[in-house]
Design an enzyme around this catalytic site. Structure first.
Site: not given
Ligand code: CTP
Length: 396
Positions: A203-205
């Protein structure tokens, strides 16, 4: 704009004639309904003179029966409804569907699509009381729009949250809005999660804050908003329809299902560009994986590019670009490649920019446009972006 204006019992009802005067000055037509106790603070005669319309206080008012029940016809007449000041008691009644006076009767008769706005005003202990706060969140989840009270000195001598905002501010809150009435808006927000096995993912932030602010602002301006959201820890904005997704594939599917009716699409989600080619069942054990483990990834479908290919005439498509090097050139390339009308450029290496924080620094990139905005809160960025889209004439 036809506005039904409710007044409840509160010392701040002395500001009500001024609110009505401001609404009329900004072009609205106003009809007033008062609760019986509101008449102790401001007289119906004043409200009748200022609004230049009859004022209703009695649920069984026989003078204003138009083809039967006045409350149904007044509720249907209204394009917007404002209650200022709104007391804790009226909030409680609205949260529970009680209609025991002229005002609550008309409010319960409102068609679902008519925006209802409340300006609560009361003493700080009443405002912070768990019952009031519970009613407030129930109303917000019903799609009611709330202008929170201001902090300051109150008539009781106490000070804290509870003051009715100034009439000019209330009138602008009502009338600056409504500019997107009748428009359908699709917003995507947050990250996507691409599963590796039953417990792990890529995923990412992205926090989703920018997309949620864009959806909330569109709703506050009267649009019908569908928010397709990846997993975030934000509360859904009041009055916004939600579709919760996890993966890029699910987000693509949701957009394909809903894009056709949208007048404006804002693709602010940080979609994973790659997803594991295979999802392992259960949990992968490290003993099975050896010292070096690599995962085969495959490209996800580019949702924005798909929307660009299928864009119908009159539809306005906004992409988002998070860049570090050659920011403007990369954003322009995305604008063209994905057939967007506008790209919102975010330079990740600038202060007050990018994922997570409450502020953002954005630059609007269009075919003939480069407009850099100063660092602003994400809600202010959303306001400026909507001002730009509305001002561009693309939605007429
Ligand atoms: N986007 C999308 N579907 C994807 C990937 C991205 O819809 N599978 C959208 C994002 O929502 C955003 C824009 O495309 O509006 C970002 O463009 P993209 O080229 O994917 O940017 P990056 O992911 O940052 O890619 P790059 O590494 O090439 O900069």
């Amino acid at each position: 704009m036809k506005i039904l204006y409710g007044i409840c019992a509160s010392i701040s009802a002395y500001k009500a004639p001024w609110v009505v005067r401001e609404l009329i000055r900004l072009g609205a037509e106003v009809r007033v309904i008062m609760t019986p106790d509101a008449c102790r603070f401001v007289t119906p005669l004043v409200m009748q003179n200022i609004s230049k319309n009859p004022v209703i206080i009695e649920p069984f008012d026989s003078e204003h029966q138009e083809n039967g029940s006045w409350h149904v016809h007044w509720a249907r007449w209204a394009e917007q409804v404002l209650v200022a000041p709104c007391s804790a008691t009226t909030m409680a009644k609205l949260a529970h569907g009680i209609s025991d006076n002229a005002l609550t009767l008309a409010l319960l008769s409102l068609p679902r699509e008519t925006p209802l706005r409340l300006c609560p005003a009361m003493d700080p202990d009443m405002w912070h009381h768990p019952a009031t706060q519970r009613n407030l969140s129930r109303l917000a989840s019903d799609g009611v729009l709330i202008l929170p009270p201001e902090e300051g000195e109150l008539a009781s001598g106490l000070s804290g949250a509870g003051r009715l905002p100034e009439p000019v501010q209330i009138a602008e809150w009502v009338l600056a809005s409504g500019s997107l009435r009748g428009k359908n808006v699709l917003v995507t927000a947050g990250p996507t999660r691409e599963p590796i096995d039953g417990v792990r993912y890529i995923s990412n932030h992205s926090s989703g804050k920018m997309g949620y602010a864009l959806a909330a602002e569109a709703r506050a301006r009267g649009a019908r908003v569908l928010l397709v959201s990846g997993p975030v820890s934000l509360a859904p904005p009041p009055g916004v329809e939600m579709v919760q997704v996890e993966t890029a594939g699910q987000m693509l599917e949701a957009c394909q299902q809903h894009y056709q009716t949208a007048d404006v699409i804002l693709k602010s989600a940080a979609v994973a560009d790659f997803t594991p080619a295979q999802v392992a069942a259960g949990k992968l054990k490290k003993e099975q994986l050896g010292q070096d483990w690599s995962i085969a990834l495959e490209k996800t479908g580019d949702i924005l590019a798909w929307l660009g290919q299928h864009k119908r005439p009159g539809q306005y498509l906004v992409g988002f670009a998070l860049e570090i090097q050659n920011a403007e050139a990369n954003a322009r390339a995305k604008l063209e490649r994905k057939n967007c009308d506008l790209v919102v450029l975010n330079e990740a290496n600038q202060p007050d920019s990018g994922f997570g924080g409450d502020n953002n620094t954005i630059t609007l990139i269009g075919p003939e446009l480069r407009q850099a905005l100063p660092p602003l809160s994400k809600r202010q960025c959303a306001q400026r972006l909507w001002d730009f889209i509305e001002g561009s004439g693309a939605l007429t």
